[in-house]
Design a protein around this motif. Structure first.
Motif, PDB file in Angstrom:
ATOM      1  N   LEU A  34       3.927 -41.384 -26.214  1.00  0.00           N
ATOM      2  CA  LEU A  34       3.008 -41.042 -27.297  1.00  0.00           C
ATOM      3  C   LEU A  34       3.609 -41.403 -28.652  1.00  0.00           C
ATOM      4  O   LEU A  34       2.909 -41.940 -29.529  1.00  0.00           O
ATOM      5  CB  LEU A  34       2.689 -39.548 -27.249  1.00  0.00           C
ATOM      6  N   LEU A  35       4.896 -41.153 -28.823  1.00  0.00           N
ATOM      7  CA  LEU A  35       5.576 -41.501 -30.067  1.00  0.00           C
ATOM      8  C   LEU A  35       5.582 -43.012 -30.272  1.00  0.00           C
ATOM      9  O   LEU A  35       5.345 -43.499 -31.385  1.00  0.00           O
ATOM     10  CB  LEU A  35       7.007 -40.958 -30.047  1.00  0.00           C
ATOM     11  N   THR A  36       5.823 -43.760 -29.198  1.00  0.00           N
ATOM     12  CA  THR A  36       5.851 -45.224 -29.281  1.00  0.00           C
ATOM     13  C   THR A  36       4.485 -45.788 -29.656  1.00  0.00           C
ATOM     14  O   THR A  36       4.370 -46.647 -30.540  1.00  0.00           O
ATOM     15  CB  THR A  36       6.299 -45.817 -27.931  1.00  0.00           C
ATOM     16  N   ALA A 351       4.063 -39.801 -13.811  1.00  0.00           N
ATOM     17  CA  ALA A 351       3.279 -38.711 -14.419  1.00  0.00           C
ATOM     18  C   ALA A 351       3.409 -38.726 -15.933  1.00  0.00           C
ATOM     19  O   ALA A 351       2.427 -38.480 -16.664  1.00  0.00           O
ATOM     20  CB  ALA A 351       3.738 -37.368 -13.855  1.00  0.00           C
ATOM     21  N   GLY A 352       4.615 -39.036 -16.438  1.00  0.00           N
ATOM     22  CA  GLY A 352       4.833 -39.078 -17.880  1.00  0.00           C
ATOM     23  C   GLY A 352       4.079 -40.210 -18.553  1.00  0.00           C
ATOM     24  O   GLY A 352       3.542 -40.040 -19.657  1.00  0.00           O
ATOM     25  N   LEU A 353       4.041 -41.380 -17.914  1.00  0.00           N
ATOM     26  CA  LEU A 353       3.274 -42.504 -18.473  1.00  0.00           C
ATOM     27  C   LEU A 353       1.801 -42.143 -18.578  1.00  0.00           C
ATOM     28  O   LEU A 353       1.148 -42.406 -19.597  1.00  0.00           O
ATOM     29  CB  LEU A 353       3.458 -43.747 -17.600  1.00  0.00           C
ATOM     30  N   LEU A 354       1.276 -41.521 -17.527  1.00  0.00           N
ATOM     31  CA  LEU A 354      -0.133 -41.102 -17.559  1.00  0.00           C
ATOM     32  C   LEU A 354      -0.350 -40.030 -18.616  1.00  0.00           C
ATOM     33  O   LEU A 354      -1.358 -40.054 -19.346  1.00  0.00           O
ATOM     34  CB  LEU A 354      -0.546 -40.578 -16.187  1.00  0.00           C
ATOM     35  N   LEU A 355       0.587 -39.103 -18.722  1.00  0.00           N
ATOM     36  CA  LEU A 355       0.469 -38.011 -19.699  1.00  0.00           C
ATOM     37  C   LEU A 355       0.514 -38.539 -21.128  1.00  0.00           C
ATOM     38  O   LEU A 355      -0.260 -38.102 -21.996  1.00  0.00           O
ATOM     39  CB  LEU A 355       1.596 -37.008 -19.468  1.00  0.00           C
ATOM     40  N   LEU A 358      -2.743 -40.340 -21.868  1.00  0.00           N
ATOM     41  CA  LEU A 358      -3.817 -39.350 -21.975  1.00  0.00           C
ATOM     42  C   LEU A 358      -3.755 -38.642 -23.322  1.00  0.00           C
ATOM     43  O   LEU A 358      -4.785 -38.425 -23.983  1.00  0.00           O
ATOM     44  CB  LEU A 358      -3.704 -38.334 -20.839  1.00  0.00           C
ATOM     45  N   GLY A 359      -2.538 -38.296 -23.758  1.00  0.00           N
ATOM     46  CA  GLY A 359      -2.388 -37.681 -25.079  1.00  0.00           C
ATOM     47  C   GLY A 359      -2.846 -38.606 -26.190  1.00  0.00           C
ATOM     48  O   GLY A 359      -3.483 -38.163 -27.155  1.00  0.00           O
ATOM     49  N   ALA A 360      -2.544 -39.907 -26.065  1.00  0.00           N
ATOM     50  CA  ALA A 360      -2.991 -40.873 -27.068  1.00  0.00           C
ATOM     51  C   ALA A 360      -4.509 -40.963 -27.096  1.00  0.00           C
ATOM     52  O   ALA A 360      -5.120 -41.070 -28.166  1.00  0.00           O
ATOM     53  CB  ALA A 360      -2.385 -42.244 -26.768  1.00  0.00           C
ATOM     54  N   TYR A 361      -5.122 -40.904 -25.926  1.00  0.00           N
ATOM     55  CA  TYR A 361      -6.588 -40.965 -25.852  1.00  0.00           C
ATOM     56  C   TYR A 361      -7.219 -39.740 -26.512  1.00  0.00           C
ATOM     57  O   TYR A 361      -8.212 -39.845 -27.240  1.00  0.00           O
ATOM     58  CB  TYR A 361      -7.020 -41.062 -24.390  1.00  0.00           C
ATOM     59  N   LEU A 362      -6.629 -38.574 -26.285  1.00  0.00           N
ATOM     60  CA  LEU A 362      -7.195 -37.338 -26.848  1.00  0.00           C
ATOM     61  C   LEU A 362      -6.982 -37.249 -28.355  1.00  0.00           C
ATOM     62  O   LEU A 362      -7.780 -36.613 -29.054  1.00  0.00           O
ATOM     63  CB  LEU A 362      -6.558 -36.123 -26.167  1.00  0.00           C
ATOM     64  N   LEU A 363      -5.917 -37.888 -28.859  1.00  0.00           N
ATOM     65  CA  LEU A 363      -5.601 -37.793 -30.286  1.00  0.00           C
ATOM     66  C   LEU A 363      -6.164 -38.942 -31.113  1.00  0.00           C
ATOM     67  O   LEU A 363      -6.101 -38.898 -32.335  1.00  0.00           O
ATOM     68  CB  LEU A 363      -4.074 -37.757 -30.479  1.00  0.00           C
ATOM     69  N   LYS A 364      -6.720 -39.971 -30.465  1.00  0.00           N
ATOM     70  CA  LYS A 364      -7.099 -41.178 -31.208  1.00  0.00           C
ATOM     71  C   LYS A 364      -8.179 -40.900 -32.252  1.00  0.00           C
ATOM     72  O   LYS A 364      -8.112 -41.423 -33.369  1.00  0.00           O
ATOM     73  CB  LYS A 364      -7.544 -42.280 -30.245  1.00  0.00           C
ATOM     74  N   ASP A 365      -9.165 -40.076 -31.920  1.00  0.00           N
ATOM     75  CA  ASP A 365     -10.228 -39.802 -32.892  1.00  0.00           C
ATOM     76  C   ASP A 365      -9.716 -38.983 -34.066  1.00  0.00           C
ATOM     77  O   ASP A 365     -10.086 -39.237 -35.220  1.00  0.00           O
ATOM     78  CB  ASP A 365     -11.389 -39.067 -32.204  1.00  0.00           C
ATOM     79  N   ALA A 366      -8.860 -37.996 -33.787  1.00  0.00           N
ATOM     80  CA  ALA A 366      -8.319 -37.159 -34.866  1.00  0.00           C
ATOM     81  C   ALA A 366      -7.445 -37.987 -35.799  1.00  0.00           C
ATOM     82  O   ALA A 366      -7.526 -37.854 -37.025  1.00  0.00           O
ATOM     83  CB  ALA A 366      -7.525 -36.000 -34.271  1.00  0.00           C
ATOM     84  N   ILE A 373      -6.069 -44.771 -38.833  1.00  0.00           N
ATOM     85  CA  ILE A 373      -5.172 -45.506 -37.945  1.00  0.00           C
ATOM     86  C   ILE A 373      -5.755 -45.483 -36.539  1.00  0.00           C
ATOM     87  O   ILE A 373      -6.028 -44.422 -35.985  1.00  0.00           O
ATOM     88  CB  ILE A 373      -3.756 -44.896 -37.943  1.00  0.00           C
ATOM     89  N   GLN A 374      -5.931 -46.653 -35.960  1.00  0.00           N
ATOM     90  CA  GLN A 374      -6.552 -46.778 -34.644  1.00  0.00           C
ATOM     91  C   GLN A 374      -5.464 -46.888 -33.581  1.00  0.00           C
ATOM     92  O   GLN A 374      -4.848 -47.929 -33.394  1.00  0.00           O
ATOM     93  CB  GLN A 374      -7.449 -48.031 -34.591  1.00  0.00           C
ATOM     94  N   ILE A 375      -5.223 -45.785 -32.874  1.00  0.00           N
ATOM     95  CA  ILE A 375      -4.241 -45.804 -31.798  1.00  0.00           C
ATOM     96  C   ILE A 375      -4.882 -46.420 -30.560  1.00  0.00           C
ATOM     97  O   ILE A 375      -6.064 -46.189 -30.272  1.00  0.00           O
ATOM     98  CB  ILE A 375      -3.719 -44.383 -31.514  1.00  0.00           C
ATOM     99  N   GLN A 376      -4.116 -47.230 -29.834  1.00  0.00           N
ATOM    100  CA  GLN A 376      -4.623 -47.910 -28.644  1.00  0.00           C
ATOM    101  C   GLN A 376      -4.089 -47.193 -27.405  1.00  0.00           C
ATOM    102  O   GLN A 376      -2.974 -47.455 -26.959  1.00  0.00           O
ATOM    103  CB  GLN A 376      -4.180 -49.375 -28.647  1.00  0.00           C
ATOM    104  N   PRO A 377      -4.875 -46.295 -26.794  1.00  0.00           N
ATOM    105  CA  PRO A 377      -4.360 -45.500 -25.676  1.00  0.00           C
ATOM    106  C   PRO A 377      -4.106 -46.303 -24.401  1.00  0.00           C
ATOM    107  O   PRO A 377      -3.374 -45.846 -23.522  1.00  0.00           O
ATOM    108  CB  PRO A 377      -5.458 -44.451 -25.453  1.00  0.00           C
ATOM    109  N   TYR A 378      -4.713 -47.487 -24.288  1.00  0.00           N
ATOM    110  CA  TYR A 378      -4.540 -48.280 -23.067  1.00  0.00           C
ATOM    111  C   TYR A 378      -3.548 -49.426 -23.261  1.00  0.00           C
ATOM    112  O   TYR A 378      -3.390 -50.264 -22.371  1.00  0.00           O
ATOM    113  CB  TYR A 378      -5.886 -48.855 -22.615  1.00  0.00           C
TER     114      TYR A 378
END
Length: 417
Positions: A34-36, A351-355, A358-366, A373-378
């Motif tokens: 998520l930090l990366t 599990a960590g890669l998926l987590l 998933l965190g990036a996907y949930l935080l992208k709109d906020a 800033i448009q985070i790319q969760p995929y």
């Protein structure tokens, strides 16, 4: 029994301890991922946030504040500048394009930006509107794709703006509730009422919707530059602008224009890239602190794996001794514990890669709503491979101690213990 089945059985035999170890690895990997992704998105978003406009002219004050407000629609403007600054920029032979901007109002928290329409053609080329047409008259607006999606706006809708860059929730109900009190103190609050009335009576019409640009422009409402003058009924001699966006014909031209305008009549000219670089440096300093926390998490995950395998070695002493008496080699014994550590680590890694994603996907709109800033969760970055290799290496190193201890012991000693 195959080595993999034996390893899997040993892991499942100690479900709770194995689960705790997997969770420790997963949380650590997820945090790093998520930090990366966030850091890369901030860097990419900052670099493409201002397009070809390498110089911005605005009121004297903070350079960073001017750039963030002008291109990223964050914070308040530094003030207004005379229209003469726009004329001077357009007449300069070293300037390829110069566009005026006015801002200071909002619609439901999204900034209303007065901007010459040529800006979109200069920055985005021949990109067509998603729907409708470009604004042509005072009060016409085009809205960013994120604004249209968030507020459900479509071509033909009308609305009124509000003063400032933050929507005051419950303003209408508050006015209705305290209407009598406001009438009694009309002289004291008359100026505020006049301003609210001016904004409320001025109606905007949506004439077009921008396509997804993946820039901060997705979360703004754009209209003609003269909207602010029309809302406040300013006379020609009182009209000012917030900023001038300049696309220089050359770097030397940008330098000359900056020298001419910087510091004159309360005006400053700012290199956009320098201000953005200052922001990124501040982000990097914060990343260093997060890097320390990440290192602590990695250390704790490694200790968790080590303790898990030490406990496994203690429980399995007789089993290993029996395997040795049955003819299994020392290498086989060493592999059983090493593979157990690697299996737990690999499970936590996946599990960590998926987590993390998933965190990036949930935080992208906020993140996009607050900073554009448009985070790319995929998105998969080269650093993902380093994360994976680092996790496997930590799992392997944590396994070596307990595995080597079992490897060195004599089979009779293992069995008797």
């Amino acid at each position: 029994m195959s080595l993999f089945r034996l390893t899997l059985r040993n892991v499942l035999h100690r479900r709770f301890l194995s689960l705790l170890t997997v969770c420790a690895v997963a949380v650590t990997v997820g945090f790093i991922v998520l930090l990366t992704l966030s850091r890369e998105s901030v860097e990419q978003g900052a670099k493409k946030g201002y397009g070809p406009f390498d110089l911005v002219i605005g009121a004297a004050g903070s350079e960073t504040q001017l750039v963030l407000n002008t291109f990223y629609h964050i914070g308040a403007p530094t003030g207004n500048i005379p229209l003469a600054a726009l004329d001077q920029a357009k007449q300069d032979q070293s300037v390829a394009e110069a566009y005026a901007m006015t801002t200071g109002d909002n619609y439901k928290g999204f900034p209303i930006v007065g901007l010459e329409s040529g800006y979109f053609f200069t920055r985005y080329g021949g990109a067509r509107l998603q729907e409708g047409s470009m604004y042509a008259h005072t009060g016409d607006t085009i809205v960013g794709s994120y604004v249209a999606k968030s507020l459900g706006l479509k071509v033909g809708d009308t609305f009124s703006g509000a003063h400032g860059l933050v929507q005051e929730e419950g303003l209408e109900s508050a006015e209705a509730e305290h209407g009598e009190e406001h009438e009694e103190h009309g002289e004291e609050h008359g100026e505020g009422h006049d301003e609210d009335h001016a904004h409320g009576s001025f109606r905007y019409t949506v004439t077009g919707i921008l396509p997804e640009l993946h820039t901060p422009d997705d979360r703004a409402v754009f209209t003609t530059v003269d909207y602010a003058w029309a809302v406040h009924g300013l006379a020609p001699e009182d009209r000012e602008i917030t900023a001038v966006l300049v696309k220089p014909a050359s770097l030397l031209g940008a330098h000359n224009l900056k020298q001419e305008l910087d510091g004159s009549d309360g005006v400053q000219a700012v290199y956009t890239s320098k201000a953005v670089s200052d922001v990124l440096n501040a982000v990097d300093q914060g990343s260093r602190l997060l890097g320390v926390l990440t290192a602590i998490c990695v250390l704790l995950a490694g200790i968790s794996i080590l303790l898990s395998l030490i406990a496994a070695a203690g429980e399995r002493t007789k089993d290993v001794g029996l395997l040795r008496l049955l003819g299994k080699s020392r290498g086989y014994v060493w592999l059983t514990l090493t593979c157990e550590g690697l299996l737990v680590t690999a499970t936590g890694l996946i599990a960590g890669l998926l987590l993390g994603h998933l965190g990036a996907y949930l935080l992208k709109d906020a993140l996009f709503a607050q900073a554009g800033i448009q985070i790319q969760p995929y998105h998969w970055t080269p650093e993902h491979w380093l994360i994976a290799l680092g996790a496997i290496a930590i799992g392997l190193l944590s396994s070596l101690g307990p595995a080597f201890r079992m490897y060195r012991m004599h089979p009779l000693a293992l069995f008797k213990s």
